[in-house]
Design a protein around this motif. Sequence first.
Motif, PDB file in Angstrom:
ATOM      1  N   UNK A  21     -37.691  -8.168  23.554  1.00 20.22           N
ATOM      2  CA  UNK A  21     -36.478  -8.313  23.062  1.00 20.22           C
ATOM      3  C   UNK A  21     -35.464  -8.948  24.261  1.00 20.22           C
ATOM      4  N   UNK A  22     -34.609  -9.546  23.705  1.00 23.77           N
ATOM      5  CA  UNK A  22     -33.606 -10.153  24.182  1.00 23.77           C
ATOM      6  C   UNK A  22     -32.192 -10.198  23.814  1.00 23.77           C
ATOM      7  N   UNK A  23     -31.281 -10.333  24.302  1.00 23.06           N
ATOM      8  CA  UNK A  23     -29.753 -10.337  23.877  1.00 23.06           C
ATOM      9  C   UNK A  23     -29.225 -12.025  24.032  1.00 23.06           C
ATOM     10  N   UNK A  24     -28.795 -12.462  22.842  1.00 23.89           N
ATOM     11  CA  UNK A  24     -28.645 -14.112  23.056  1.00 23.89           C
ATOM     12  C   UNK A  24     -27.340 -14.272  22.533  1.00 23.89           C
ATOM     13  N   UNK A  25     -26.617 -15.117  23.311  1.00 18.85           N
ATOM     14  CA  UNK A  25     -25.135 -15.468  22.858  1.00 18.85           C
ATOM     15  C   UNK A  25     -25.198 -16.641  21.894  1.00 18.85           C
ATOM     16  N   UNK A  26     -24.882 -16.568  20.718  1.00 24.39           N
ATOM     17  CA  UNK A  26     -24.951 -17.349  19.649  1.00 24.39           C
ATOM     18  C   UNK A  26     -23.549 -17.989  19.315  1.00 24.39           C
ATOM     19  N   UNK A  27     -22.787 -18.081  20.183  1.00 23.38           N
ATOM     20  CA  UNK A  27     -21.457 -18.401  20.044  1.00 23.38           C
ATOM     21  C   UNK A  27     -21.570 -20.071  19.690  1.00 23.38           C
ATOM     22  N   UNK A  28     -21.016 -20.306  18.588  1.00 27.14           N
ATOM     23  CA  UNK A  28     -21.157 -21.849  18.171  1.00 27.14           C
ATOM     24  C   UNK A  28     -22.439 -22.416  17.922  1.00 27.14           C
ATOM     25  N   UNK A  29     -23.462 -21.428  17.867  1.00 28.30           N
ATOM     26  CA  UNK A  29     -24.807 -21.928  17.283  1.00 28.30           C
ATOM     27  C   UNK A  29     -24.931 -22.020  16.011  1.00 28.30           C
TER      28      UNK A  29
END
Length: 208
Positions: free
Chosen positions: A3-11
């Motif tokens: 499990x990971x938490x990803x910042x997808x801002x702008x992706x």
Amino acid sequence: MIPLMLDLTGRAVLIFGGGEVGARKAAFFRHEADVTVISRSFAPAFDDLAVRRRRTDLAGMPDDDLERLVGDAFLVVAATPDAGLNDRIGRICRRRGVHFNNAAGEQGDVLIPSVIRGRRYLMAITTFGMSPAVPRYIRMRLEEEYGELDGMIELQGELRAMLKETEPSQEKRSAALWSILSDEEIWTALASDYADARRIAEERYLRA
């Protein structure tokens, strides 16, 4: 998988399929990512979703054209009702090194979990598709048993900062914070009066 938490801002997140499943996936990502949905038609659920829609008939589309659609996406979600088409999209993503989630077909390298969110916490739960009911059950039990979890997290943050200023021993700081977590009277107080909960915690565990 881990499990990971990803910042997808702008992706760029690309979703193939404009049905109800595609709409749920789009709703999951739209608050953070740059979402485009490709489909021949779109379910009414898309009417209130602020995502880009691109009308394209995917039926019978050759791999070269699908690959051009994938482009430089960071994450692709295949949510069409055609498992064979979804699998083809997945193979293209693997060749291109693009992260892939498959709603129906061969599992990709990304699972989209059920999310339980408070003001100060975020939990992601998956049963790997075996039981969609279990995450809902966990959410229900969490709300029943720990309705004041946001308040406790806020209290822990404040008192942890205070302890760092006054208690040099990390072991003693951890013990105090754990005692606060285990104190049922503090949990009860949080339901009605945050200041009172804080007073109890300070008197019992910070001034001892």
